[in-house]
Design an enzyme around this catalytic site. Structure first.
Site, short mmCIF file in Angstrom:
data_model
loop_
_atom_site.label_atom_id
_atom_site.label_comp_id
_atom_site.label_asym_id
_atom_site.label_seq_id
_atom_site.Cartn_x
_atom_site.Cartn_y
_atom_site.Cartn_z
N LYS A 1 0.85 -1.20 0.00
CA LYS A 1 0.00 0.00 0.00
C LYS A 1 0.89 1.25 0.00
CE LYS A 1 -4.03 1.97 2.41
NZ LYS A 1 -4.87 1.88 3.63
N SER B 1 -9.78 2.25 2.60
CA SER B 1 -8.88 2.92 1.71
C SER B 1 -7.94 2.00 0.93
CB SER B 1 -8.02 3.90 2.50
OG SER B 1 -7.18 3.21 3.42
N SER C 1 -9.86 -0.06 6.82
CA SER C 1 -9.25 0.04 5.49
C SER C 1 -8.55 -1.22 5.00
CB SER C 1 -8.26 1.21 5.45
OG SER C 1 -8.96 2.43 5.46
#
Lengths: 496, 500
Positions: A78, A153, A177
């Site tokens: 990420k 997210s 997330s």
């Protein structure tokens, strides 16, 4: 598509260790898959082709010296974690072009165990969002249906797993997330106990809630990755100085006989889709059939969780994001030699932050203001204490708590863009976990109208092993039923 | 027309509040492992943490905690069992995170005091300064404004940022309101900062160099009409870089406030900057609308919970209090009160003690530090401790005088040369060819010449009028360019004139 990319990380690790496959072949196969699919999915913000192949070659050379079960296996990272020399944007224009001069602790641990980092995955800007639509670089699409969101997210990491672009991924979870994207993409994601994984090098959204965690397509792979990244870090004052529970053994044991599993009454009912509720009930039945005792428990203060979260997280964010001021790194706007530093700061922040980030900075700045602090931030902290007590009381009665991960399956891109509160409700079941700092997993429970449903397990702090023990048991039964991981059922994956 | 100070204190009662920032002398910064050497090339002592890079996290320097607790204990404070760091949020380019990690409502030390002694019309008097809190924070970087006339941000062409100082541990020591000082407010303020400096120095926790900024004082001053029982509006004077300036700043602000109040104007609540050259203050940032720093507990750090037994250990290991030490040394050296006070005021106690420790006689050591060296320090307008002559060098000079190798007059030349950077005493003596004229035949020749040049004076001495000898001795000293031992000259002269 090479069949290699459907293999689990554990299997790839074994084949690499035995010399049946090289890390380079495996890495190249995943890079090819990214090249073939990512124009449709947009899971990656940056694919580090040269870097990944170099790491793969290094892994092949050092194979004999490693006893890491994931040595040579590729991973998607990420874009909120600093990786030395590799662009790290957090999905924001304000960090465009920034190449960190250091490795986050998570990245250092990945490298130490021979894991190959393929690139950086898309995310809602600064991890603020539940759909990855808030990325300044465009949304990621759900491999199950490219008109739908992959969650957020960490939509990029989850979509990369579902699209077979990587067998492993790292996400971060501030309010859901990791777990919400896992739920809506049919993958597995774990938010470890707060302090279980170092936050050093994780670009902070909300320091007291943020936690990096492992993501994969099955429970054992997730456990193997969890084992790699967890542990005390002297660079993070909030990391816990205690042994990491043996999550891999728990995943392999996968036995729920005699366990007490609590169903959180408040995380059901209104707002939960029928398909979601049905898959949840079926999963409970499986666990019961495996010898677990199912008990309903009440956590009355969970109803305040969303409100408290949207005070605490923006408050911390308003301070954490103050450093993006054009002085030292990242975007700089309006520096024409005539403007003052203050003007350049202001213009840069105006241009560099997207609307959701601005909304939360404004919310947080307001909540921390003199005269409002007690009513907002102070009250939210009290709610946090009450929620922590709810968990403590529940764990007096049960070993783990369970709920649907999200109230709904993946919604359509654009569907909730204009309604922030509707968007925030996606995380209603995941947020209490972050407020209390406990551990939680989402794993696939099946499909509702062709879209994945997530099953959430919540364990006490530093008992992350129980997630894997319960998740492993449930998964065993479900995989038998589906004839493999749920992601194998994604239609038309390679067509686009 | 400025008011006289006597006018001011006849009608107004001053109140003080003193905030002292101390840079700790830890080897590494407050929240990272970077070095803290003063004067290193810009931005060479930085890392992701003190540059506020995305993702970097602070870790507390244990040594800084220890130093702060020791400061608190030396100031008679209570040590908070569980204190917390907080973020103070404001934007400024030299602050990398745009928040400063500080302490807010839960500082590490609270409720202490420090007694200071000030010479008053009724003799020495002790004033108790109550300490509100002692807390830890990190220093900011430094901005260097280039171009423009003033070196300040306004009018500058551009600014350079040096983050070497960013993250250096700072301790802030805040007093409660100091009242009941009356006209002695400036002296009390100075004595407080000085006593505090001495304590910090004795603890070894800081360089305490005001001119380098490792000890900085902000002086809050307000005036109220005598007997009103109220507090007036305060101004906060920053940039006070010496003990003398503390006193001047307080006195200057008292006179300025009184001038405003006399005219029926109001004092503006603001920050003011002390100007060393004029002794006046210049208006800075208005504090009429209190800036909202949006303090909240620092989520990246856990509470500071020092172990009670550790605190007691630190307490038991505190060094002798400077005031106690002064009393002990005064007795040991048998110094009269007034001279001891002079030594303290001049900041000479440590210097004399070190000089004595190197073998010098206490009276002689004191004489040099308070005499010639103080005179040169005053001339140069620097603190005695900043004069570039060491106790070791002074001890050597005293030793050379004792051995008859220097006269007092020659020694003064040596002192001046050492301070001027010409080397240590022995090399100055060698380089300048300084030596006591001890060749008696050349002395006698000079004496005979003096007698021949001033026959009438010589006659007076012969007749028993001994004070007249001074003129003759002076002539001899002049003839020998001051290199003769005056006492020996006198002896020989009186012998020549039949008065031995």
């Amino acid at each position: 598509m090479s069949e290699l990319v459907r293999k689990s990380a554990a299997e790839l690790g074994t084949l690499i260790a035995q010399g049946e496959l090289s890390s380079r072949e495996v890495t190249q196969a995943h890079l090819d898959q990214i090249a073939q699919t990512d124009s449709a999915i947009h899971a990656f913000l940056h694919v580090d082709v040269q870097g990944a192949l170099a790491q793969a070659d290094h892994a092949d050379k050092s194979r004999g010296e490693s006893n890491s079960p994931l040595h040579g296996v590729p991973l998607a990272l990420k874009d909120v974690l600093a990786q030395k020399g590799v662009p790290t944007t957090c999905g924001s224009k304000i960090l465009e072009g920034w190449r960190p001069p250091y490795d986050s602790t998570v990245v250092a641990k990945l490298k130490d165990s021979g894991i190959v980092i393929l690139g950086k995955t898309n995310m809602d800007e600064f991890a603020m969002g539940s759909s990855t639509e808030n990325s300044a670089y465009g949304p990621t699409r759900n491999p199950w249906d490219t008109n739908r969101i992959p969650g957020g997210s960490g939509g990029g990491s989850a979509a990369a797993l579902a699209a077979m672009q990587a067998p492993l991924a790292i996400g971060t979870d501030t309010g859901g997330s990791i777990r919400q994207p896992a739920a809506v993409t049919g993958t597995v994601g774990v938010k470890p106990t707060y302090g279980g994984v170092s936050r050093y090098g994780l670009v902070a959204f909300s320091s007291s809630l943020d936690q990096a965690g492992p993501c994969a397509r099955n429970v054992l792979d997730t456990a193997l990755l969890h084992q790699v990244i967890a542990g005390y870090d002297p660079k993070d004052a909030t990391s816990i100085n205690a042994p990491v529970p043996d999550v891999v053994a728990a995943a392999k044991r996968a036995d729920v006989r005699g366990m007490k599993i609590g169903v959180v009454k408040e995380l059901s009912g209104d707002g939960y889709e029928k398909g979601v509720a049905d898959r949840f009930a079926e999963s409970l039945a499986i666990l019961e059939s495996q010898g677990a005792e199912i008990i309903e428990v009440s956590c009355p203060n969970f109803k305040f969780a969303l409100g408290a979260y949207y005070l605490i997280a923006p408050s911390e964010a308003s301070s954490n994001l103050a450093r993006f001021d054009a002085m030292r790194y990242g975007l700089r706007v309006g520096d024409d030699g005539a403007r003052s530093a203050e003007e350049v700061m202001s213009l840069t922040r105006e241009a560099g932050f997207g609307p959701e980030v601005k909304r939360r900075i404004i919310l947080g700045t307001y909540a921390l203001s003199a005269g409002y602090y007690e009513a907002f931030y102070g009250s939210a902290q009290k709610v946090r204490t009450l929620i922590t007590r709810d968990f403590a009381a529940a764990y007096e009665k049960v070993d783990v708590l369970v709920s649907p991960t999200t109230p709904t399956v993946a919604f359509k891109i654009g569907e909730k863009s204009d309604d922030p509160v509707a968007m925030y409700l996606s995380d209603v079941a995941t947020i209490p976990v972050n407020l209390a700092g406990v551990a939680s997993m989402s794993l696939p429970a099946g499909l509702s109208e062709g879209l994945p449903v997530g099953f959430q397990i919540i364990a006490p702090a530093m008992r992350d092993d129980r997630l894997y023990q319960v998740g492993g048991a449930l998964e065993r039964e479900l995989h038998a039923k589906w004839n493999g991981p749920l992601t194998n059922q994604i239609p038309d994956l390679q067509v686009r | 027309m400025a008011l006289s100070y006597d006018d001011v204190v006849a009608r107004y009662e001053p109140s003080l509040g003193l905030e002292v920032h101390v840079e700790l002398n830890t080897e590494t910064k407050m929240f990272c492992g970077c070095a803290t050497v003063f004067g290193a090339p810009p931005n060479t002592q930085t890392c992701p943490v003190c540059l506020g890079m995305p993702g970097a996290l602070p870790m507390v320097n244990e040594k800084a905690i220890e130093s702060t607790i020791r400061i608190g204990l030396a100031l008679n404070c209570a040590i908070t069992p569980k204190s917390r760091f907080a973020r103070k949020n404001y934007f400024y380019p030299d602050m990398p995170k745009n928040f400063q990690i500080s302490q807010y409502d839960e500082p590490i030390c609270t409720n202490g005091y420090l007694d200071v002694e000030v010479e008053t019309d009724e003799g020495a008097k002790t004033f108790r300064i109550e300490i509100e809190r002692v807390h830890m924070e990190e220093d900011t970087g430094k901005s260097l404004h280039v171009g423009g006339a003033t070196g300040r941000i306004h009018g500058a062409e551009y600014s350079l940022l040096d983050y070497n100082r960013a993250g250096i541990p700072l301790v802030e020591i805040v007093t409660k309101v100091v009242s009941s000082t009356g006209k002695y407010a400036p002296e009390v303020a100075k004595a407080y900062v000085k006593e505090l400096r001495d304590i910090l120095r004795s603890l070894g926790v800081s360089d305490v160099k005001m001119e380098q900024g490792s000890l900085r004082c902000d002086a809050n001053v307000s005036l109220a009409p005598i007997g009103s029982g109220k507090l007036g509006t305060r101004s906060e004077t920053k940039n006070v870089n010496s003990l003398r300036s503390v006193e001047r700043a307080v006195r200057g602000e008292m006179i300025r406030h009184a001038g405003l109040l006399d005219k029926g104007e109001r004092v503006v609540q603001e920050t003011r900057h002390f100007q060393e050259d004029t002794g006046a203050t210049r208006s800075g940032r208005s504090k009429e609308q209190a800036e909202d720093y949006r303090y909240f507990p620092e989520p990246d750090l856990t509470p500071v919970a020092p172990d009670a037994t550790w605190i007691e250990k630190l307490r038991s290991e505190l060094p002798e209090k400077p005031s106690v030490r002064r009393a002990r040394l005064q007795a040991l050296w048998q110094v009269p009160d007034k001279e001891m006070a002079a030594m303290v005021n001049a900041g000479a106690v440590d210097l004399v003690e070190e000089t004595v420790a190197l073998g010098a006689d206490p009276t002689k050591a004191r004489g040099w530090w308070l005499g010639e060296i103080s005179r040169l320090a005053n001339e140069a307008e620097v603190e005695l401790s900043s004069v570039s002559i060491s106790p070791k060098e002074v001890a050597r000079i005293v030793e050379l005088i004792g051995a008859g190798e220097l006269t007092d007059k020659l020694a003064r030349q040596v002192v001046a040369a050492v301070i001027a950077g010409e080397g240590d005493p022995d090399s100055v003596i060698a380089a300048k060819g300084i030596k006591v004229v001890s060749d008696e035949s050349s002395l006698i020749a000079a004496i005979e010449k003096a007698i021949a040049d001033q026959p009438e004076t010589a006659e007076k001495v012969r007749n028993g009028h001994l004070p007249a000898a001074g003129a003759l001795i002076g002539a001899v000293m002049k003839e020998t360019k001051g290199q003769a031992d005056a006492a020996r000259v006198r002896e020989l002269l009186l012998g020549q004139l039949g008065q031995a």
